[in-house]
Design a protein around this motif. Structure first.
Motif, PDB file in Angstrom:
ATOM      1  N   LYS A 119       0.852  -1.195   0.000  1.00  0.00           N
ATOM      2  CA  LYS A 119       0.000   0.000   0.000  1.00  0.00           C
ATOM      3  C   LYS A 119       0.887   1.243   0.000  1.00  0.00           C
ATOM      4  O   LYS A 119       0.637   2.193  -0.745  1.00  0.00           O
ATOM      5  N   ALA A 120       1.930   1.235   0.829  1.00  0.00           N
ATOM      6  CA  ALA A 120       2.834   2.392   0.918  1.00  0.00           C
ATOM      7  C   ALA A 120       3.482   2.700  -0.436  1.00  0.00           C
ATOM      8  O   ALA A 120       3.685   3.863  -0.789  1.00  0.00           O
ATOM      9  N   ASP A 121       3.801   1.648  -1.214  1.00  0.00           N
ATOM     10  CA  ASP A 121       4.386   1.854  -2.542  1.00  0.00           C
ATOM     11  C   ASP A 121       3.407   2.601  -3.445  1.00  0.00           C
ATOM     12  O   ASP A 121       3.786   3.544  -4.142  1.00  0.00           O
ATOM     13  N   PHE A 122       2.130   2.164  -3.444  1.00  0.00           N
ATOM     14  CA  PHE A 122       1.125   2.826  -4.276  1.00  0.00           C
ATOM     15  C   PHE A 122       0.964   4.289  -3.853  1.00  0.00           C
ATOM     16  O   PHE A 122       0.879   5.177  -4.705  1.00  0.00           O
ATOM     17  N   LEU A 123       0.915   4.518  -2.551  1.00  0.00           N
ATOM     18  CA  LEU A 123       0.717   5.886  -2.067  1.00  0.00           C
ATOM     19  C   LEU A 123       1.912   6.769  -2.398  1.00  0.00           C
ATOM     20  O   LEU A 123       1.748   7.926  -2.755  1.00  0.00           O
ATOM     21  N   ARG A 124       3.098   6.219  -2.313  1.00  0.00           N
ATOM     22  CA  ARG A 124       4.312   6.988  -2.599  1.00  0.00           C
ATOM     23  C   ARG A 124       4.486   7.231  -4.098  1.00  0.00           C
ATOM     24  O   ARG A 124       4.836   8.333  -4.522  1.00  0.00           O
ATOM     25  N   ASP A 125       4.235   6.215  -4.912  1.00  0.00           N
ATOM     26  CA  ASP A 125       4.595   6.287  -6.328  1.00  0.00           C
ATOM     27  C   ASP A 125       3.442   6.576  -7.292  1.00  0.00           C
ATOM     28  O   ASP A 125       3.686   6.923  -8.440  1.00  0.00           O
ATOM     29  N   VAL A 126       2.203   6.425  -6.851  1.00  0.00           N
ATOM     30  CA  VAL A 126       1.070   6.629  -7.758  1.00  0.00           C
ATOM     31  C   VAL A 126       0.175   7.780  -7.309  1.00  0.00           C
ATOM     32  O   VAL A 126      -0.206   8.628  -8.118  1.00  0.00           O
ATOM     33  N   TYR A 127      -0.134   7.831  -6.040  1.00  0.00           N
ATOM     34  CA  TYR A 127      -1.114   8.809  -5.540  1.00  0.00           C
ATOM     35  C   TYR A 127      -0.785  10.253  -5.930  1.00  0.00           C
ATOM     36  O   TYR A 127      -1.648  10.968  -6.441  1.00  0.00           O
ATOM     37  N   HIS A 128       0.437  10.687  -5.739  1.00  0.00           N
ATOM     38  CA  HIS A 128       0.766  12.106  -5.945  1.00  0.00           C
ATOM     39  C   HIS A 128       0.600  12.572  -7.385  1.00  0.00           C
ATOM     40  O   HIS A 128       0.303  13.735  -7.635  1.00  0.00           O
ATOM     41  N   ASP A 129       0.754  11.666  -8.345  1.00  0.00           N
ATOM     42  CA  ASP A 129       0.564  12.039  -9.754  1.00  0.00           C
ATOM     43  C   ASP A 129      -0.866  11.826 -10.236  1.00  0.00           C
ATOM     44  O   ASP A 129      -1.232  12.271 -11.319  1.00  0.00           O
ATOM     45  N   HIS A 130      -1.658  11.134  -9.429  1.00  0.00           N
ATOM     46  CA  HIS A 130      -3.029  10.788  -9.823  1.00  0.00           C
ATOM     47  C   HIS A 130      -3.960  10.911  -8.615  1.00  0.00           C
ATOM     48  O   HIS A 130      -4.602   9.938  -8.217  1.00  0.00           O
ATOM     49  N   THR A 131      -4.065  12.110  -8.048  1.00  0.00           N
ATOM     50  CA  THR A 131      -4.867  12.285  -6.825  1.00  0.00           C
ATOM     51  C   THR A 131      -6.355  12.106  -7.065  1.00  0.00           C
ATOM     52  O   THR A 131      -7.100  11.817  -6.132  1.00  0.00           O
ATOM     53  N   ALA A 132      -6.810  12.282  -8.275  1.00  0.00           N
ATOM     54  CA  ALA A 132      -8.209  12.032  -8.664  1.00  0.00           C
ATOM     55  C   ALA A 132      -9.209  12.773  -7.790  1.00  0.00           C
ATOM     56  O   ALA A 132     -10.304  12.295  -7.543  1.00  0.00           O
ATOM     57  N   GLY A 133      -8.817  13.949  -7.326  1.00  0.00           N
ATOM     58  CA  GLY A 133      -9.733  14.760  -6.531  1.00  0.00           C
ATOM     59  C   GLY A 133      -9.721  14.459  -5.046  1.00  0.00           C
ATOM     60  O   GLY A 133     -10.451  15.089  -4.283  1.00  0.00           O
ATOM     61  N   TYR A 134      -8.903  13.503  -4.626  1.00  0.00           N
ATOM     62  CA  TYR A 134      -8.838  13.173  -3.208  1.00  0.00           C
ATOM     63  C   TYR A 134      -7.807  14.055  -2.521  1.00  0.00           C
ATOM     64  O   TYR A 134      -6.705  14.242  -3.032  1.00  0.00           O
ATOM     65  N   GLU A 135      -8.177  14.576  -1.364  1.00  0.00           N
ATOM     66  CA  GLU A 135      -7.266  15.443  -0.627  1.00  0.00           C
ATOM     67  C   GLU A 135      -6.293  14.656   0.229  1.00  0.00           C
ATOM     68  O   GLU A 135      -5.269  15.175   0.650  1.00  0.00           O
TER      69      GLU A 135
ATOM     70  N   TRP B 143      -7.945   8.349  -1.088  1.00  0.00           N
ATOM     71  CA  TRP B 143      -7.652   7.818  -2.419  1.00  0.00           C
ATOM     72  C   TRP B 143      -7.565   6.302  -2.379  1.00  0.00           C
ATOM     73  O   TRP B 143      -8.189   5.609  -3.172  1.00  0.00           O
ATOM     74  N   TRP B 144      -6.783   5.788  -1.422  1.00  0.00           N
ATOM     75  CA  TRP B 144      -6.583   4.343  -1.326  1.00  0.00           C
ATOM     76  C   TRP B 144      -7.903   3.610  -1.034  1.00  0.00           C
ATOM     77  O   TRP B 144      -8.167   2.551  -1.592  1.00  0.00           O
ATOM     78  N   ASN B 145      -8.731   4.201  -0.174  1.00  0.00           N
ATOM     79  CA  ASN B 145     -10.010   3.573   0.164  1.00  0.00           C
ATOM     80  C   ASN B 145     -10.927   3.458  -1.053  1.00  0.00           C
ATOM     81  O   ASN B 145     -11.784   2.573  -1.100  1.00  0.00           O
ATOM     82  N   ALA B 146     -10.766   4.324  -2.045  1.00  0.00           N
ATOM     83  CA  ALA B 146     -11.570   4.246  -3.270  1.00  0.00           C
ATOM     84  C   ALA B 146     -10.909   3.346  -4.310  1.00  0.00           C
ATOM     85  O   ALA B 146     -11.587   2.576  -4.990  1.00  0.00           O
ATOM     86  N   ILE B 147      -9.589   3.429  -4.449  1.00  0.00           N
ATOM     87  CA  ILE B 147      -8.884   2.728  -5.515  1.00  0.00           C
ATOM     88  C   ILE B 147      -8.684   1.242  -5.221  1.00  0.00           C
ATOM     89  O   ILE B 147      -8.891   0.393  -6.093  1.00  0.00           O
ATOM     90  N   GLN B 148      -8.334   0.900  -3.994  1.00  0.00           N
ATOM     91  CA  GLN B 148      -7.952  -0.497  -3.741  1.00  0.00           C
ATOM     92  C   GLN B 148      -9.079  -1.504  -3.923  1.00  0.00           C
ATOM     93  O   GLN B 148      -8.838  -2.582  -4.440  1.00  0.00           O
ATOM     94  N   PRO B 149     -10.356  -1.194  -3.593  1.00  0.00           N
ATOM     95  CA  PRO B 149     -11.392  -2.190  -3.870  1.00  0.00           C
ATOM     96  C   PRO B 149     -11.550  -2.456  -5.379  1.00  0.00           C
ATOM     97  O   PRO B 149     -11.777  -3.589  -5.802  1.00  0.00           O
ATOM     98  N   ALA B 150     -11.399  -1.406  -6.192  1.00  0.00           N
ATOM     99  CA  ALA B 150     -11.505  -1.568  -7.635  1.00  0.00           C
ATOM    100  C   ALA B 150     -10.276  -2.296  -8.187  1.00  0.00           C
ATOM    101  O   ALA B 150     -10.393  -3.130  -9.087  1.00  0.00           O
ATOM    102  N   LEU B 151      -9.107  -2.007  -7.618  1.00  0.00           N
ATOM    103  CA  LEU B 151      -7.873  -2.650  -8.054  1.00  0.00           C
ATOM    104  C   LEU B 151      -7.943  -4.163  -7.812  1.00  0.00           C
ATOM    105  O   LEU B 151      -7.491  -4.952  -8.636  1.00  0.00           O
TER     106      LEU B 151
END
Length: 189
Positions: free
Chosen positions: A138-154, A159-167
């Motif tokens: 999870k930390a890898d996704f947050l470090r390497d993906v979240y910041h470039d693709h915040t998708a409106g999440y503050e 962000w993770w709570n929305a993305i990980q169930p779909a992933l």
């Protein structure tokens, strides 16, 4: 009336025919050294040796055609630029199997319109990250993906709570059985 005015061509409605075609204005944009810099009507006037009215008319015609975009930048100032084409929908990537594209396009994510599209792009980026790093936390996704693709999440957590169930539902993804463990990409079928 002077001789030059008398000799100007007229169109079928009796109006003076344009001596500067809209394509000449497009050429002014293409000739720029800095392709990202927007132009003003004065820039076009100087390049084509035409009046302000003609420059504005040509620029506005190109906006109506969708060739240029424009916006006000002050009380009486406006700039024009060639819009950058948006990349194809991430879920329609040609180097991705159809089942993955369909799964991303139909994944249940919160939001609608541009917000939903940004979240699908974030899901796509998370999936691509996992395919490139077949073991990730999870930390890898947050470090390497979240910041470039915040998708409106503050927050990264939202962000993770929305993305990980779909992933979890995407083909080839093996989610961890317990929190803090590794996500795996098993590959396509």
């Amino acid at each position: 009336m002077d001789e030059a005015t008398r000799d100007r061509e007229r169109n079928e409605r009796g109006q003076y025919a344009d001596r500067i075609p809209p394509d000449a204005v497009v050429e002014v944009f293409e000739a720029r050294d800095d392709r990202a810099r927007p132009l003003t009507a004065s820039d076009v006037m100087d390049a084509l040796d035409c009046s302000r009215r003609t420059a504005h008319n040509k620029l506005n015609e190109l906006v109506e055609r969708g060739t240029l975009d424009t916006r006000k930048v002050g009380a009486r100032s406006r700039v024009w630029w060639v819009p950058i084409e948006r990349p194809a929908d991430v879920s329609e990537s040609t180097d991705r199997p159809d089942d993955v594209s369909t799964a991303i396009r139909t994944a249940e994510l919160p939001g609608s319109g541009p917000t939903l599209e940004a979240r699908r792009e974030a899901l796509s980026a998370a999936y691509d990250y996992l395919t490139e790093h077949p073991e990730a936390t999870k930390a890898d996704f947050l470090r390497d993906v979240y910041h470039d693709h915040t998708a409106g999440y503050e927050s990264a957590e939202g962000w993770w709570n929305a993305i990980q169930p779909a992933l979890k539902g995407l083909p080839g993804v093996d989610p961890p059985e317990e929190r803090g463990h590794l996500w795996h990409f098993l590959g396509g079928d």
